[in-house]
Scaffold this motif. Structure first.
Motif, short mmCIF file in Angstrom:
data_model
loop_
_atom_site.label_atom_id
_atom_site.label_comp_id
_atom_site.label_asym_id
_atom_site.label_seq_id
_atom_site.Cartn_x
_atom_site.Cartn_y
_atom_site.Cartn_z
N THR A 150 -3.42 8.29 11.85
CA THR A 150 -3.00 7.88 10.67
C THR A 150 -1.37 8.32 10.63
N ALA A 151 -0.74 7.99 9.36
CA ALA A 151 0.85 7.88 9.32
C ALA A 151 1.38 9.32 9.67
N ARG A 152 2.51 9.48 10.42
CA ARG A 152 3.04 10.56 10.74
C ARG A 152 3.54 11.08 9.21
N MET A 192 9.70 4.79 3.52
CA MET A 192 8.76 5.77 3.56
C MET A 192 7.91 5.95 2.23
N VAL A 193 6.86 6.78 2.60
CA VAL A 193 5.87 6.67 1.34
C VAL A 193 5.82 8.05 0.87
N ILE A 194 5.96 8.05 -0.55
CA ILE A 194 5.52 9.45 -1.06
C ILE A 194 4.40 9.70 -1.90
N GLY A 228 -0.23 7.46 -7.97
CA GLY A 228 0.65 8.51 -7.48
C GLY A 228 1.29 8.29 -6.15
N VAL A 229 1.57 6.81 -5.62
CA VAL A 229 2.08 6.36 -4.44
C VAL A 229 3.18 5.50 -4.69
N VAL A 230 4.23 6.08 -4.02
CA VAL A 230 5.57 5.19 -4.18
C VAL A 230 6.18 5.01 -2.88
N ILE A 274 4.58 13.22 2.03
CA ILE A 274 5.81 12.18 2.65
C ILE A 274 5.40 11.62 3.92
N GLU A 275 5.26 10.35 4.08
CA GLU A 275 4.68 9.70 5.24
C GLU A 275 5.34 8.31 5.64
N GLU A 276 5.08 7.96 6.95
CA GLU A 276 5.83 6.92 7.60
C GLU A 276 5.11 5.51 6.80
N PHE A 277 5.74 4.66 6.93
CA PHE A 277 5.12 3.18 6.30
C PHE A 277 4.40 2.63 7.13
N LEU A 287 -7.81 1.70 5.26
CA LEU A 287 -7.26 1.43 6.65
C LEU A 287 -6.00 0.43 6.61
N MET A 288 -5.13 0.70 7.57
CA MET A 288 -4.27 -0.21 7.95
C MET A 288 -4.44 -0.75 9.53
N ILE A 289 -4.54 -1.94 9.55
CA ILE A 289 -4.84 -2.77 10.80
C ILE A 289 -3.57 -3.14 11.38
N ILE A 307 -5.17 5.49 5.99
CA ILE A 307 -4.33 5.27 5.01
C ILE A 307 -4.95 6.46 3.83
N GLU A 308 -6.20 6.24 3.69
CA GLU A 308 -6.70 7.17 2.48
C GLU A 308 -8.16 7.22 2.85
N PHE A 309 -8.79 8.52 2.43
CA PHE A 309 -10.23 8.33 2.18
C PHE A 309 -10.85 8.20 0.91
P1 AMP Z 1 -3.22 5.41 -1.31
O1 AMP Z 1 -3.47 5.70 -2.80
O2 AMP Z 1 -2.92 6.32 -0.49
O3 AMP Z 1 -4.64 4.63 -1.00
O4 AMP Z 1 -2.09 4.35 -1.43
C1 AMP Z 1 -2.29 3.49 -2.27
C2 AMP Z 1 -1.45 2.14 -1.69
O5 AMP Z 1 -0.35 2.39 -1.07
C3 AMP Z 1 -2.24 1.74 -0.48
O6 AMP Z 1 -3.45 0.95 -0.54
C4 AMP Z 1 -1.52 0.84 0.51
O7 AMP Z 1 -1.04 -0.23 0.01
C5 AMP Z 1 -0.17 1.77 0.07
N1 AMP Z 1 0.19 2.67 0.97
C6 AMP Z 1 -0.17 3.89 1.05
N2 AMP Z 1 0.27 4.57 2.12
C7 AMP Z 1 1.04 3.70 2.79
C8 AMP Z 1 1.61 3.94 4.18
N3 AMP Z 1 1.70 4.99 4.73
N4 AMP Z 1 2.20 2.80 4.88
C9 AMP Z 1 2.06 1.56 4.08
N5 AMP Z 1 1.61 1.37 2.71
C10 AMP Z 1 1.06 2.56 2.02
#
Ligand code: AMP
Ligand code: GLY
Length: 429
Positions: A121-123, A144-146, A156-158, A188-191, A276-278, A287-289
């Motif tokens: 997963t992302a750092r 980066m992703v917050i 809730g993802v920026v 806060i995570e790595e893009f 997933l990110m591939i 990325i998320e469950f």
């Molecule tokens: P999430 O709610 O965590 O699934 O995030 C919503 C969307 O934000 C995802 O479907 C991705 O397109 C983008 N995203 C979330 N986390 C990342 C990440 N670490 N790196 C790149 N894109 C992300």
């Protein structure tokens, strides 16, 4: 023909699940609480005017009607512990319990879990304190992703492109309470670079069976532009998930996740959705469950599922998936979401929708619709999941857009490029 099923939810996911359950020879009747105009119009299916969060009313109904199987559609009731309540009442309810549903309910839980069990997963860092969070961003590369920690309906993802922007978002989430309780903690995570795919399995606590792969389009407008939505379209299979990548996802992500949850004392039963990110080398990262089926991914996947969905859920509840098989058609299924103009911002409701009685080749799933004196009206941002099938992506896509040509309501809005990544891969063959 002996089973009575109660399914909760009212979206496109629930119409597709109910439609597939109705195809089971073993299912006598399905009640959908509260359902939509699509579920109201199908054979064997009736709507029940009970809210998804009203567990007491659902349990009372299930007792009175002698319901054999309850299936929960959306995440909010699962995260709130609906399955535990049905279990206490002695009624078979398919889905993860409250402790297992934390995989969707808390991003901090999930990130700590992934780290502990060495699942890719992302750092990241997780913070309640504004200053510590801002300090952490200084050691991260951009973008980066917050993320707000809790459920925020996909909003809730920026993704931030400067440290100033990161600070603004952190202050807004943590002190401005932009997401209420869900934002009392931020991750806060790595893009991550690469192509996203959805990988959904059905799990019985120990074993699992994978559904066909899929991919959705989260951005509102063509070319993946505009604000994030719940999903504007999806298709199955996702060509990016080759057989080899599929094996990797199972070995490196799904299997350790289920064994980790068992190890923690929260065995996971239900649908488990890995977003997933591939990357370019074919390595998947989480990325998320989600603790439920995807919406709109459910619609194309149910179109392709040959196995009996009710039997699969019962086998999972019995801990018997190791002895069960899952099968899909070789076709492509592609769903285009037709939304109300303005979605994901403000939009109108109550518009009459016409052209819903078309049949071939595909299926018009309802999402935000209601039946009003024989007329179908819009009630929600995502209104329909128009699904085409065909031997190729191009044919499935043409079928979906042909159906849309015949549908009309005031200010309807949809993307015209659903499946473009899969088309590029198909053309390259
Ligand atoms: P999430 O709610 O965590 O699934 O995030 C919503 C969307 O934000 C995802 O479907 C991705 O397109 C983008 N995203 C979330 N986390 C990342 C990440 N670490 N790196 C790149 N894109 C992300
Ligand atoms: N389509 C994304 C989701 O269901 O979360």
């Amino acid at each position: 023909m002996d089973l009575k099923v109660l399914l909760t939810g009212s979206g496109g996911r629930e119409h597709a699940l109910a439609w597939k359950l109705a195809a089971s020879k073993r299912v006598q009747q399905i009640f959908v609480a509260p359902g939509n105009a699509g579920t109201a119009s199908e054979d064997k299916i009736s709507n029940l005017d009970v809210d998804v969060m009203d567990f007491a009313a659902q349990i009372e109904f299930a007792r009175r009607e002698k319901i054999d199987l309850v299936i929960i559609g959306p995440e909010a009731p699962l995260v709130a512990g609906v399955v535990d309540q049905f279990e206490q009442a002695g009624i078979a309810c398919f889905g993860p319990g409250k402790a297992a549903a934390q995989l969707e309910g808390s991003k901090t839980f999930t990130k700590n879990f992934l780290k502990k069990y060495q699942i890719p997963t992302a750092r990241y860092g997780s913070f309640e304190d504004v200053d510590l969070a801002i300090e952490f961003t200084k050691n991260m590369s951009l973008p980066m992703v917050i993320k707000a920690d809790g459920l925020a309906a996909g909003k809730g993802v920026v993704i931030v492109h400067s440290l100033d922007e990161a600070e603004f978002i952190i202050r807004d989430m943590l002190s401005g309470h932009a997401f209420g309780e869900a934002g009392a903690r931020v991750v806060i995570e790595e893009f991550l670079e690469g192509e996203e795919a959805s990988f959904i399995v059905i799990a019985d606590g120990e074993h699992y069976l994978p559904f066909a792969s899929s991919q959705d389009h989260k951005a509102a407008f063509d070319g993946d532009m505009g604000p994030n939505t719940g999903g504007m379209g999806a298709y199955s299979p996702a060509p990016v998930v080759t057989d080899e990548i599929s094996r990797k996802i199972m070995e490196e992500i799904i299997t350790p996740t289920l064994s980790g949850m068992r190890d923690l004392g929260h065995p996971y039963t239900g649908f488990l959705y890995a977003g997933l990110m591939i990357d370019a080398d074919g390595n998947p990262k989480v990325i998320e469950f989600n603790c439920r089926f995807g919406d709109p991914e459910t619609q194309p996947i149910m179109m392709r599922l040959k196995s009996d969905l009710a039997e699969l859920c019962l086998a999972a509840l019995d801990g018997n998936l190791a002895a069960t098989k899952i099968e899909f058609t070789d076709e492509v299924a592609l769903t285009v979401v037709v939304a109300a103009g303005g979605y994901p911002g403000d939009y109108a409701e109550g518009d009459v929708i016409t052209g819903l009685d078309q049949t071939a080749p595909g299926k018009i799933f309802h999402a935000g619709t209601t039946l009003d004196r024989g007329e179908v009206r819009s009630r929600g941002g995502r209104v329909l999941g128009v699904t085409g099938t065909g031997k190729t992506v191009a044919l499935a896509r043409a079928a979906a857009y042909d159906l849309i040509e015949g549908i009309s309501f005031s200010k309807m809005q949809y993307r015209t490029d659903i499946g473009y990544r899969a088309l590029v891969r198909e053309d390259a063959l």
